[in-house]
Design a protein around this motif. Structure first.
Motif: not given
Length: 228
Positions: A176-198
């Motif tokens: 879902e993060a790849r589809e939302r931001f257009g690239y693969a993300m590190d699961p430890r990154s703050p942006k990914f954690l913020e998306m998971v919280s939302e």
């Protein structure tokens, strides 16, 4: 020069021969026999015991050591000199308290045969009781063993399923993060954690809404007609 050197070496050799010759004349056997002879012939003089004027410490004197004023030392003097020590043998007998203490100590360390048999019987009963309790505990645990094994297998299955669900959820979130931001993300990154919280907040709202709708639907259902 060569002659003087030869004379010097001859003198040293002669001195060494003289030093060794007494050692050759030493005979260990004869020396050992002589030592045994001295030991056999040793006759020490007996110690003289002064019974006429024995040493009796003055209890009133400050120079007399304290250990010479004790009853133990009085017993020693009376045992050595007898009545010449001037000590009353009646005073050497233990007091009632000391006698009771000695009797109690004797009973503790050397009890009668009946007491020893009772102690052995009590220890045997205690050991048997402990053995029976242990056997009862083992039997109870063996009876619980099938349920314990089943519970352990269930926990293993649940733990394995939980790991599987967490892995699937993580992969879903990464997709879902790849589809939302257009690239693969590190699961430890703050942006990914913020998306998971939302996403978790949104899922929590959906669960609350579903629970409220289900409660409203159950309240609008008419009660079942009673059988006449």
């Amino acid at each position: 020069m060569a002659t003087s050197m030869l004379c010097r070496r001859t003198a040293i050799f002669s001195w060494a021969i003289r030093r060794v010759s007494p050692l050759k004349s030493y005979n260990p056997a004869s020396s050992h026999c002589g030592l045994l002879h001295q030991i056999v012939n040793y006759n020490p003089k007996p110690l003289k015991l002064n019974l006429k004027d024995p040493y009796i410490p003055d209890r009133e004197s400050e120079k007399t050591p304290e250990w010479q004023k004790t009853a133990k030392y009085d017993r020693k003097l009376f045992g050595r000199y007898g009545s010449s020590s001037g000590i009353d043998p009646a005073k050497l007998w233990p007091s009632h308290a000391q006698l009771e203490e000695m009797i109690a100590e004797e009973r503790e360390w050397n009890p009668p045969l009946q007491v020893m048999l009772k102690n052995v019987e009590a220890k045997t009963k205690e050991a048997n009781a402990k053995r029976l309790a242990r056997e009862k505990l083992v039997a109870a645990n063996m009876a619980k063993m099938p349920k314990m094994v089943a519970d352990w297998r269930k926990e293993k299955r649940e733990a394995k399923q939980k790991l599987k669900d967490e892995k699937a959820r993580r992969e879903r979130l990464l997709a879902e993060a790849r589809e939302r931001f257009g690239y693969a993300m590190d699961p430890r990154s703050p942006k990914f954690l913020e998306m998971v919280s939302e996403i978790e907040k949104e899922e929590k709202k959906k669960r609350k809404l579903m629970k409220r709708r289900l409660k409203e639907e159950q309240s609008h259902v008419p009660p079942a007609a009673s059988s006449g």
